[in-house]
Design an enzyme around this catalytic site. Sequence first.
Site, PDB file in Angstrom:
ATOM      1  N   CYS A 237       0.865  -1.182   0.000  1.00  0.00           N
ATOM      2  CA  CYS A 237       0.000   0.000   0.000  1.00  0.00           C
ATOM      3  C   CYS A 237       0.898   1.227   0.000  1.00  0.00           C
ATOM      4  O   CYS A 237       1.944   1.228  -0.642  1.00  0.00           O
ATOM      5  CB  CYS A 237      -0.958  -0.022   1.193  1.00  0.00           C
ATOM      6  N   GLY A 238       0.530   2.270   0.718  1.00  0.00           N
ATOM      7  CA  GLY A 238       1.362   3.451   0.789  1.00  0.00           C
ATOM      8  C   GLY A 238       2.482   3.329   1.797  1.00  0.00           C
ATOM      9  O   GLY A 238       3.624   3.715   1.535  1.00  0.00           O
TER      10      GLY A 238
END
Length: 281
Positions: A237-238
């Site tokens: 993800c981030g």
Amino acid sequence: MPVTPLVTTQWLRDNLERSDLVILDASFHLAATQRDPREEFRQVHIPGAQFFDIEYIADPTTDLPHMLPTDNDFIEKVSALGVGNDKTIVVYDACGIFSAPRAWWMLRIFGLENVHVLDGGLPKWQAEGHPVTDKITKPARGTLTGALDRSKVYDLDVVQEVVNGAPGLILDARGRGRFTAEDPEPREGMRSGHMPGAKSVPLCDLLIDGCYRPLHELKTIFTEAGVTPQTRAVCTCGSGVTAAGVALALTLTGHDDHAVYDGSWSEWGSRSDTPIATGAD
């Protein structure tokens, strides 16, 4: 005792007075929201809850956000919250399902087994009229032992191998606009796009009204992304938060061969030597 990684608000309400219960508020917000999760915890939380600070229970020696701490650091900080190997642990967050799975994943990979996420989190708990408080309690330190299970954590080298053709399927939990590079990254100076070969599986697509979708719907989403029972899944993800939400969803479907790329896009997107793809594929 629940056998699923999720517990319902009614289960928690019915078991709120259990002596072996530890409740953790693992709320976390992106900087752009300008929300302070610790201050929100001080104002309102489930009775008896302790604040599990994802930013504090992290490796202080790296510039990457909230990376996993050492075994000793984890034990020291988490046992102070009352967490022990003999406890039943329920984690929630202020968004419904957002950052609580990150704490669930951390606790699980450090060897704790009886760990659960409150489906729907604080919003559902409050909407149903269950009790909340601003009273902060100090728990007795828990008796905690364990060590990081590195098979459930992938690093840059492993993900590079998958991108270069090693077995594995990368599942990206970020919003689809960030995946395609149509939307900018929230962290300044970060390149946009995704790891070549990755599939977009936004955490928000796995949820409905702040709760996980029914099991058959989760299975359909993963099947459409290319996940089979034999797939080695790389959750990213981030910064390793919502990736854990995808890992939890995979666990719910019975898929075991998956791990979280802890550095995620904060590491991959900040480097100049990692390949990037844009668009839907």
